[in-house]
Enzyme design. Sequence first.
Site, PDB file in Angstrom:
ATOM      1  N   ASP A   6     -40.429 -37.027 -49.488  1.00 36.34           N
ATOM      2  CA  ASP A   6     -39.792 -37.631 -50.354  1.00 36.34           C
ATOM      3  C   ASP A   6     -40.892 -38.980 -50.642  1.00 36.34           C
ATOM      4  O   ASP A   6     -41.662 -39.157 -49.742  1.00 36.34           O
ATOM      5  CB  ASP A   6     -38.666 -38.376 -49.566  1.00 36.34           C
ATOM      6  CG  ASP A   6     -37.327 -37.929 -49.625  1.00 36.34           C
ATOM      7  OD1 ASP A   6     -37.286 -36.793 -50.455  1.00 36.34           O
ATOM      8  OD2 ASP A   6     -36.330 -38.286 -49.146  1.00 36.34           O
ATOM      9  N   SER A  34     -31.037 -44.698 -54.771  1.00 30.11           N
ATOM     10  CA  SER A  34     -30.126 -44.250 -53.475  1.00 30.11           C
ATOM     11  C   SER A  34     -30.150 -45.273 -52.415  1.00 30.11           C
ATOM     12  O   SER A  34     -29.487 -45.299 -51.434  1.00 30.11           O
ATOM     13  CB  SER A  34     -30.547 -42.944 -53.041  1.00 30.11           C
ATOM     14  OG  SER A  34     -32.018 -43.249 -52.201  1.00 30.11           O
ATOM     15  N   HIS A  48     -36.290 -45.877 -47.518  1.00 30.91           N
ATOM     16  CA  HIS A  48     -37.022 -44.980 -47.007  1.00 30.91           C
ATOM     17  C   HIS A  48     -38.052 -44.309 -47.785  1.00 30.91           C
ATOM     18  O   HIS A  48     -37.838 -43.906 -49.005  1.00 30.91           O
ATOM     19  CB  HIS A  48     -35.962 -43.692 -46.271  1.00 30.91           C
ATOM     20  CG  HIS A  48     -35.448 -43.116 -47.246  1.00 30.91           C
ATOM     21  ND1 HIS A  48     -34.339 -43.515 -47.815  1.00 30.91           N
ATOM     22  CD2 HIS A  48     -35.678 -41.644 -47.918  1.00 30.91           C
ATOM     23  CE1 HIS A  48     -33.882 -42.523 -48.679  1.00 30.91           C
ATOM     24  NE2 HIS A  48     -34.471 -41.250 -48.698  1.00 30.91           N
ATOM     25  N   CYS A  73     -31.929 -32.116 -47.426  1.00 29.64           N
ATOM     26  CA  CYS A  73     -32.996 -31.547 -48.030  1.00 29.64           C
ATOM     27  C   CYS A  73     -33.452 -30.145 -47.799  1.00 29.64           C
ATOM     28  O   CYS A  73     -33.978 -29.311 -48.781  1.00 29.64           O
ATOM     29  CB  CYS A  73     -34.205 -32.464 -47.931  1.00 29.64           C
ATOM     30  SG  CYS A  73     -33.995 -34.156 -48.705  1.00 29.64           S
TER      31      CYS A  73
END
Length: 239
Positions: free
Chosen positions: A58, A66, A103, A178
């Site tokens: 990511d 998000s 994150h 994921c």
Amino acid sequence: MAASNAQVSFKPALLVVDMQEDFCPPDGSLAIPGGRDIAPLINTLLSMPFALKVATRDFHPQDHISFHTSHAPPNNKPFESSVNIHDPGNESRTHEIPIWPVHCVQGTKGADIIPEIDVSKFDMIVEKGRDKRLEMFSAFADVFGNKSSEAASIDLADTLKDAGITHVYVVGLAGDYCVGCTAIDAKKEGFEVYVIEDATRSVDAGERGWGEYKKKMEKMGIRIIRFDGPEVERVKSRS
């Protein structure tokens, strides 16, 4: 009759999904229980003769849609709230996504692959989730099934196909997001897909999380396997 080339073809790739600081204890903002524990097993897999070894991570902008910080109260509670996002190419299409803590922000330690993983073994790293407007669990496409250079640094499907890959082995974090989405999209792209369960950890390891994803994947023909199974032994035997 001799077996056809298609029947005997075996050119496997290993996809190591999102083994990043923010997804691992003790300090990750979205730490997954046991996230670091699978690193030794993944390193063993990385030492095997896979034809291609790919890491994903990511790689979000600071204002990703998000994140709880991108929304006003009361609809901004991580793990509780959700929001409908729109497909930029077709505003009539919407998708409900969970709200997360901040994150894996670009340029922060949280986005780094953990040092326990031997990154020197990777042929490439796919950076995904770069478009602030879109959620992207899968390394292949966003939640609407779209592919773009804004959202991901590499078109993974084209890369694997150009390399002649036939089988895809998926490990990493998290099984119920994921990893699962990446495996499902790999299957949709026409690869034979295996998820190595003991080299995967999930946000929700129970029946409502990982259990549901296992059922969904198995229904599609994705094999949920173990590290000590014959599917991994087949990789070891490659010349």
